[in-house]
Design a protein around this motif. Structure first.
Motif, PDB file in Angstrom:
ATOM      1  N   ASP A 188      40.504  36.021  38.596  1.00  0.00           N
ATOM      2  CA  ASP A 188      41.730  36.780  38.810  1.00  0.00           C
ATOM      3  C   ASP A 188      41.913  37.787  37.673  1.00  0.00           C
ATOM      4  O   ASP A 188      41.044  37.934  36.811  1.00  0.00           O
ATOM      5  CB  ASP A 188      42.934  35.848  38.961  1.00  0.00           C
ATOM      6  CG  ASP A 188      43.252  35.059  37.691  1.00  0.00           C
ATOM      7  OD1 ASP A 188      42.773  35.433  36.602  1.00  0.00           O
ATOM      8  OD2 ASP A 188      43.984  34.060  37.784  1.00  0.00           O
ATOM      9  N   ALA A 189      43.048  38.467  37.649  1.00  0.00           N
ATOM     10  CA  ALA A 189      43.263  39.556  36.694  1.00  0.00           C
ATOM     11  C   ALA A 189      43.289  39.090  35.245  1.00  0.00           C
ATOM     12  O   ALA A 189      43.143  39.903  34.323  1.00  0.00           O
ATOM     13  CB  ALA A 189      44.562  40.287  37.021  1.00  0.00           C
ATOM     14  N   ASP A 190      43.460  37.776  35.027  1.00  0.00           N
ATOM     15  CA  ASP A 190      43.462  37.256  33.658  1.00  0.00           C
ATOM     16  C   ASP A 190      42.304  36.303  33.417  1.00  0.00           C
ATOM     17  O   ASP A 190      42.386  35.386  32.603  1.00  0.00           O
ATOM     18  CB  ASP A 190      44.793  36.551  33.367  1.00  0.00           C
ATOM     19  CG  ASP A 190      45.030  36.335  31.877  1.00  0.00           C
ATOM     20  OD1 ASP A 190      44.596  37.189  31.082  1.00  0.00           O
ATOM     21  OD2 ASP A 190      45.629  35.307  31.503  1.00  0.00           O
ATOM     22  N   ASN A 191      41.216  36.498  34.174  1.00  0.00           N
ATOM     23  CA  ASN A 191      39.983  35.712  34.013  1.00  0.00           C
ATOM     24  C   ASN A 191      40.144  34.248  34.423  1.00  0.00           C
ATOM     25  O   ASN A 191      39.347  33.399  34.013  1.00  0.00           O
ATOM     26  CB  ASN A 191      39.462  35.782  32.574  1.00  0.00           C
ATOM     27  CG  ASN A 191      38.603  37.008  32.339  1.00  0.00           C
ATOM     28  OD1 ASN A 191      38.238  37.711  33.290  1.00  0.00           O
ATOM     29  ND2 ASN A 191      38.278  37.290  31.094  1.00  0.00           N
ATOM     30  N   LYS A 196      51.314  32.253  39.636  1.00  0.00           N
ATOM     31  CA  LYS A 196      52.510  33.102  39.762  1.00  0.00           C
ATOM     32  C   LYS A 196      53.514  32.789  38.655  1.00  0.00           C
ATOM     33  O   LYS A 196      54.088  33.706  38.044  1.00  0.00           O
ATOM     34  CB  LYS A 196      53.150  32.890  41.134  1.00  0.00           C
ATOM     35  CG  LYS A 196      54.367  33.767  41.382  1.00  0.00           C
ATOM     36  CD  LYS A 196      54.955  33.524  42.761  1.00  0.00           C
ATOM     37  CE  LYS A 196      56.192  34.397  42.979  1.00  0.00           C
ATOM     38  NZ  LYS A 196      56.795  34.163  44.319  1.00  0.00           N
ATOM     39  N   ASN A 197      53.721  31.500  38.383  1.00  0.00           N
ATOM     40  CA  ASN A 197      54.647  31.121  37.312  1.00  0.00           C
ATOM     41  C   ASN A 197      54.142  31.577  35.942  1.00  0.00           C
ATOM     42  O   ASN A 197      54.934  31.842  35.039  1.00  0.00           O
ATOM     43  CB  ASN A 197      54.858  29.603  37.305  1.00  0.00           C
ATOM     44  CG  ASN A 197      55.584  29.116  38.557  1.00  0.00           C
ATOM     45  OD1 ASN A 197      56.292  29.881  39.205  1.00  0.00           O
ATOM     46  ND2 ASN A 197      55.405  27.847  38.892  1.00  0.00           N
ATOM     47  N   GLY A 198      52.805  31.660  35.817  1.00  0.00           N
ATOM     48  CA  GLY A 198      52.231  32.108  34.553  1.00  0.00           C
ATOM     49  C   GLY A 198      52.460  33.576  34.263  1.00  0.00           C
ATOM     50  O   GLY A 198      52.292  34.032  33.119  1.00  0.00           O
ATOM     51  N   LEU A 199      52.874  34.343  35.278  1.00  0.00           N
ATOM     52  CA  LEU A 199      53.117  35.776  35.086  1.00  0.00           C
ATOM     53  C   LEU A 199      54.256  36.049  34.114  1.00  0.00           C
ATOM     54  O   LEU A 199      54.318  37.134  33.524  1.00  0.00           O
ATOM     55  CB  LEU A 199      53.430  36.435  36.435  1.00  0.00           C
ATOM     56  CG  LEU A 199      52.250  36.596  37.411  1.00  0.00           C
ATOM     57  CD1 LEU A 199      52.754  37.106  38.749  1.00  0.00           C
ATOM     58  CD2 LEU A 199      51.212  37.539  36.850  1.00  0.00           C
ATOM     59  N   VAL A 200      55.159  35.090  33.936  1.00  0.00           N
ATOM     60  CA  VAL A 200      56.286  35.307  33.020  1.00  0.00           C
ATOM     61  C   VAL A 200      55.810  35.442  31.576  1.00  0.00           C
ATOM     62  O   VAL A 200      56.535  35.975  30.723  1.00  0.00           O
ATOM     63  CB  VAL A 200      57.311  34.152  33.132  1.00  0.00           C
ATOM     64  CG1 VAL A 200      57.888  34.082  34.529  1.00  0.00           C
ATOM     65  CG2 VAL A 200      56.680  32.805  32.759  1.00  0.00           C
ATOM     66  N   ILE A 206      48.713  43.602  31.897  1.00  0.00           N
ATOM     67  CA  ILE A 206      47.479  42.849  31.680  1.00  0.00           C
ATOM     68  C   ILE A 206      47.812  41.444  31.201  1.00  0.00           C
ATOM     69  O   ILE A 206      48.825  41.223  30.534  1.00  0.00           O
ATOM     70  CB  ILE A 206      46.531  43.540  30.670  1.00  0.00           C
ATOM     71  CG1 ILE A 206      47.256  43.830  29.354  1.00  0.00           C
ATOM     72  CG2 ILE A 206      45.922  44.780  31.252  1.00  0.00           C
ATOM     73  CD1 ILE A 206      46.360  44.435  28.298  1.00  0.00           C
ATOM     74  N   GLY A 207      46.938  40.501  31.563  1.00  0.00           N
ATOM     75  CA  GLY A 207      47.175  39.112  31.230  1.00  0.00           C
ATOM     76  C   GLY A 207      46.897  38.786  29.777  1.00  0.00           C
ATOM     77  O   GLY A 207      46.235  39.546  29.068  1.00  0.00           O
ATOM     78  N   PRO A 208      47.367  37.620  29.308  1.00  0.00           N
ATOM     79  CA  PRO A 208      47.197  37.236  27.901  1.00  0.00           C
ATOM     80  C   PRO A 208      45.741  37.169  27.439  1.00  0.00           C
ATOM     81  O   PRO A 208      45.432  37.555  26.313  1.00  0.00           O
ATOM     82  CB  PRO A 208      47.854  35.848  27.846  1.00  0.00           C
ATOM     83  CG  PRO A 208      48.814  35.835  28.985  1.00  0.00           C
ATOM     84  CD  PRO A 208      48.190  36.663  30.056  1.00  0.00           C
ATOM     85  N   LYS A 209      44.842  36.669  28.298  1.00  0.00           N
ATOM     86  CA  LYS A 209      43.438  36.543  27.897  1.00  0.00           C
ATOM     87  C   LYS A 209      42.793  37.914  27.699  1.00  0.00           C
ATOM     88  O   LYS A 209      42.045  38.126  26.739  1.00  0.00           O
ATOM     89  CB  LYS A 209      42.660  35.743  28.941  1.00  0.00           C
ATOM     90  CG  LYS A 209      43.077  34.291  29.064  1.00  0.00           C
ATOM     91  CD  LYS A 209      42.305  33.587  30.162  1.00  0.00           C
ATOM     92  CE  LYS A 209      42.787  32.167  30.375  1.00  0.00           C
ATOM     93  NZ  LYS A 209      42.092  31.525  31.526  1.00  0.00           N
ATOM     94  N   ILE A 210      43.082  38.850  28.624  1.00  0.00           N
ATOM     95  CA  ILE A 210      42.533  40.206  28.495  1.00  0.00           C
ATOM     96  C   ILE A 210      43.179  40.913  27.312  1.00  0.00           C
ATOM     97  O   ILE A 210      42.508  41.626  26.552  1.00  0.00           O
ATOM     98  CB  ILE A 210      42.772  41.003  29.800  1.00  0.00           C
ATOM     99  CG1 ILE A 210      42.141  40.283  30.992  1.00  0.00           C
ATOM    100  CG2 ILE A 210      42.207  42.416  29.663  1.00  0.00           C
ATOM    101  CD1 ILE A 210      40.648  40.099  30.905  1.00  0.00           C
ATOM    102  N   GLU A 211      44.478  40.704  27.139  1.00  0.00           N
ATOM    103  CA  GLU A 211      45.196  41.326  26.011  1.00  0.00           C
ATOM    104  C   GLU A 211      44.617  40.848  24.681  1.00  0.00           C
ATOM    105  O   GLU A 211      44.498  41.629  23.725  1.00  0.00           O
ATOM    106  CB  GLU A 211      46.673  40.963  26.106  1.00  0.00           C
ATOM    107  CG  GLU A 211      47.557  41.731  25.142  1.00  0.00           C
ATOM    108  CD  GLU A 211      49.027  41.441  25.355  1.00  0.00           C
ATOM    109  OE1 GLU A 211      49.852  42.253  24.908  1.00  0.00           O
ATOM    110  OE2 GLU A 211      49.352  40.400  25.967  1.00  0.00           O
TER     111      GLU A 211
END
Length: 375
Positions: free
Chosen positions: A126-129, A299-303, A309-314
């Protein structure tokens, strides 16, 4: 007596049943009796395994009716025996097309239910690996024809969004990247056969293989190959004979998106570890339940996301920004800039999203050179 325990813990082993019956009821059971108790309990909870196959056609029809866009195909032999079941839920197809990395990890494992069989799976990132299950296939066996059928159905699912012989037939060999971890294990086995002496020698050879695999530029690949050839000619020959165009970054013609192993597929198998013990209908339903829970969790992790961008990519981008603190940039031509890291000049084109180190275009994430130019 053990139905509740079996329902909550499918790993409740016969040896533990023997121990619990001895402690709680003073009854002495042998292993075979405990195993039969567990199987009878599973039948009371999930139904008789033989009957589950009769429900499959109805389940497939209802799944398509209630989930438009879902692809399900069920096949049986002329005498009515189960052969194949392919399932790709509409939410998985839509999710892959809208927000996943264009890379798919494919694997197979064994079902351990009453009638065994094989489980083929396809997963993406997914977008955050994170793991994103795309499709699965259940077979009564595992052979070339089964793989071909699975991959043909999978191609229907993924369309044009961009495994030997059979993989090449369906997707083309240029799209097939090998798992580097398995390559490295095979290389290590070959090292052992050569009777190389000393742990340090083996470590050095494996480090050289890493340099070959992770080199982004052709010139760096050739330097790494020359180093290995000087170290041991047989090892260099092994590399050339084992299709580096499928696992070495600089030789693979498509983007690998920084994914060098098939660990994702093993995550899928671990995710469904308990369900693989059940009969086919229970597996069918439990997969949907687990997928729904996984998507709600994502979905809940999106908060926790600070932006798009997701935390892992960031975290990866932050690491690249940190590397670039002492780099110096020079204006070059148009949207292109030259940057010096103290060792060489590299050219970054912001409009084309390229860098001469090739990391940006290979991995899809700004490299340290691009980060300093953007900053």
């Amino acid at each position: 007596m053990i139905d509740d325990v079996i329902h909550s813990n499918s790993d409740y082993l016969p040896c533990q049943i023997c121990k619990d019956f001895r402690q709680q009821y003073g009854m002495q059971l042998n292993y075979c009796q405990a195993w039969n108790l567990k199987e009878k309990a599973k039948e009371r909870i999930h139904g008789v395994p033989q009957c589950s196959y009769k429900l499959l056609p109805w389940l497939c029809t209802r799944l398509i009716e209630t989930n438009p866009g879902t692809i399900v195909e069920y096949r049986c032999s002329d005498d009515g025996h189960f052969m194949q079941l392919f399932v790709a839920l509409s939410v998985s197809i839509h999710g892959f097309q809208m927000g996943c990395w264009p890379i798919i990890s494919i694997d197979s494992s064994h079902m351990s239910g009453p009638y065994k069989g094989a489980l083929f799976s396809a997963s993406s990132y997914d977008a955050d690996n994170g793991m994103f299950p795309l499709a699965y296939d259940l077979f009564s066996s595992k052979n070339y024809e089964d793989w071909l059928w699975f991959l043909e159905k999978l191609k229907m699912v993924i369309g044009t969004k961009g495994l030997f012989i059979v993989y090449s037939e369906v997707f083309g060999s240029e799209n097939h990247a090998h798992c580097y971890r398995h390559i490295k294990e095979n290389f290590s086995s070959f090292l052992t056969k050569l009777n190389t002496k000393g742990r340090k020698v083996k470590e050095n050879a494996l480090q050289m293989l890493d340099s070959i695999a992770y080199a982004r530029l052709d010139c760096d690949y050739e330097v790494a190959m020359d180093t290995l050839r000087t170290f041991n000619h047989d090892l260099a020959k092994w590399v050339k004979e084992n299709n580096p165009q499928h696992w070495a970054i600089s030789k693979f013609k498509k983007m690998r998106w920084d994914k060098m192993t098939s660990n994702l597929a093993e995550s899928f198998n671990s995710w469904l570890r308990h369900e693989q013990h059940h009969n086919i209908c229970v597996f069918f339903i439990e997969h949907m339940d687990k997928l729904g829970s996984l998507l709600v969790e994502h979905k809940n992790g999106l908060v926790k996301w600070n932006g798009c961008i997701g935390p892992k990519i960031e975290e990866k981008i932050a690491l690249n920004i940190g590397k670039s603190e002492n780099y110096i940039t020079y204006l070059h031509l148009g949207s292109s800039m030259k940057e010096s890291n103290g060792k060489a000049f590299l050219e970054v084109d912001l409009m084309e999203r390229t860098c001469t180190c090739k990391a940006w275009q290979m991995f899809g994430i700004q490299c340290d050179h691009a980060c300093v130019v953007i900053r």
